[in-house]
Design an enzyme around this catalytic site. Sequence first.
Site, PDB file in Angstrom:
ATOM      1  N   ASP A   1     -10.654   3.036  -3.609  1.00 54.06           N
ATOM      2  CA  ASP A   1     -11.070   1.761  -3.017  1.00 54.06           C
ATOM      3  C   ASP A   1     -12.505   1.420  -3.420  1.00 54.06           C
ATOM      4  O   ASP A   1     -13.389   2.280  -3.386  1.00 54.06           O
ATOM      5  CB  ASP A   1     -11.040   1.845  -1.477  1.00 54.06           C
ATOM      6  CG  ASP A   1      -9.624   1.883  -0.940  1.00 54.06           C
ATOM      7  OD1 ASP A   1      -8.663   1.947  -1.734  1.00 54.06           O
ATOM      8  OD2 ASP A   1      -9.488   1.857   0.299  1.00 54.06           O
TER       9      ASP A   1
ATOM     10  N   ASP B   1       0.836  -1.201   0.000  1.00 55.20           N
ATOM     11  CA  ASP B   1       0.000   0.000   0.000  1.00 55.20           C
ATOM     12  C   ASP B   1       0.876   1.258   0.000  1.00 55.20           C
ATOM     13  O   ASP B   1       2.101   1.163   0.185  1.00 55.20           O
ATOM     14  CB  ASP B   1      -0.924  -0.045   1.232  1.00 55.20           C
ATOM     15  CG  ASP B   1      -2.253   0.654   0.979  1.00 55.20           C
ATOM     16  OD1 ASP B   1      -2.298   1.533   0.100  1.00 55.20           O
ATOM     17  OD2 ASP B   1      -3.236   0.329   1.677  1.00 55.20           O
TER      18      ASP B   1
HETATM   19  C1  GLA Z   1      -6.041   1.349   1.377  1.00 54.04           C
HETATM   20  C2  GLA Z   1      -6.110   0.357   0.218  1.00 54.04           C
HETATM   21  C3  GLA Z   1      -7.191  -0.681   0.489  1.00 54.04           C
HETATM   22  C4  GLA Z   1      -6.904  -1.395   1.800  1.00 54.04           C
HETATM   23  C5  GLA Z   1      -6.773  -0.394   2.930  1.00 54.04           C
HETATM   24  C6  GLA Z   1      -6.281  -1.042   4.214  1.00 54.04           C
HETATM   25  O1  GLA Z   1      -7.183   2.134   1.477  1.00 54.04           O
HETATM   26  O2  GLA Z   1      -6.356   1.028  -0.992  1.00 54.04           O
HETATM   27  O3  GLA Z   1      -7.280  -1.598  -0.572  1.00 54.04           O
HETATM   28  O4  GLA Z   1      -5.727  -2.144   1.658  1.00 54.04           O
HETATM   29  O5  GLA Z   1      -5.838   0.652   2.605  1.00 54.04           O
HETATM   30  O6  GLA Z   1      -6.075  -0.131   5.229  1.00 54.04           O
END
Ligand code: GLA
Length: 433
Positions: free
Chosen positions: A222, A162
């Site tokens: 997301d 990430d």
């Molecule tokens: C980010 C990523 C997600 C997930 C969250 C976890 O938002 O884009 O896919 O992994 O972090 O905290």
Amino acid sequence: MGSVGFSLLTITICIMSQQLVNSLDNGLALTPTMGWLHWERFMCNVDCDTDPNNCISERLYMQMADVMVKEGWREAGYEYVCIDDCWPSKQRDANGRLQADPKRFPGGISKLADYVHSKGLKLGIYADVGTSTCAGYPGSLGHYDTDAQTFADWGVDLLKFDGCYMDWTLLGEGYRNMSKALNKTGNSILYSCEWPLYEWSYKQPNYTAIREACNHWRNSADIYDSWSSVKSILDWSADHQDIIVPSAGPGGWNDPDMLVIGNFGLSHAQQESQMAMWAIMAAPLLMSNDLRDICPRSKELLQNHHIIAISQDPLGRQGYRSIKSNSLEVWERPLSRGRLALAVWNRQEIGGPQGFNPVLLPSWKICHPKCNVTQVLPSYKELGVLTPDSRVVVKVNPSGTALLTISPVESHIKKNQNMQWLNTPLKLKNAAL
Ligand code: GLA
């Protein structure tokens, strides 16, 4: 083999290896990754006292692995069982290594990897390029080599990396360094990045560099368990297709995020749209749902081998939107052996099914002189051998998608057409209907 056949083969191999040279050279993700990833459905639920069945613990991944074997998921191609955020202790160990939360992962990640491997599956883990993960667990900045080696020692097969809590100007360096660190371990660890997502707010990412370092990469926000979220990801992908589509191919893929099929937010037609479009986009198929409790229709859709065959097509070309009208969009994906996958998405959210005649599409030229057409969604139907003059009407449900595969019939057309797809520069501007 005749000399023409030989030179065609040579050119094909050259073009394909050219593509592979430019991708991360770890031999992985030659087709889009398939598996399960906890985030969208289970998020950062660490409350194992009151919710032992759904908290982020070794039990969750073991149960998911069990179901994946028993219920045909592994056989359908879903291979990776992936941990997302919130698995580690808040502190590194005395040697500076990440460690799993001891209460929730009493056996540790290494035992969990053994368990998942014993089921014929692979284990994915999550870390962050910056000082801390998005949910506040230890980040990997300053520890790339140690963390890569720790994951390798545990037998982990995939890393989702990430991009939270990182100076954006250092993202490229960070993602590249972790790629090198994984490579140095000598293990085959698939590398899933979020580099472009975090860079887009500041500049247009360099997709050549990203493809050289990562096996797939998140571009957009997301995903949520809602139709508006799926639509906004599709809109983003189409609006940026000139930039992102050419970077996809065996070894490296654009990642529009998890499949949310089998949860609460999408109607069945919308679930069909997500499945069809993710296959057209050559996207990783990482489900985030509860496989222990999923309705039979969603399961059947996720395991539909005709759609999975489109997703996993060995030519590895990402599809794109070719037509956008007020209520319909047409997306197409060139497939191996000169074939084409065609998705007709009905964006109208009122009324009943709309009829659409695909013969009117410019790409229907592959049906000259004849083609064999199969409807995969909304129901499986062999439409038979058609010509440019045939009249076909496919019915597309509101917010649903009709998915077709089209194969040219004449054998000499098949060979030439295949070369044509490889050599023709992508024309991604949306045509008018
Ligand atoms: C980010 C990523 C997600 C997930 C969250 C976890 O938002 O884009 O896919 O992994 O972090 O905290």
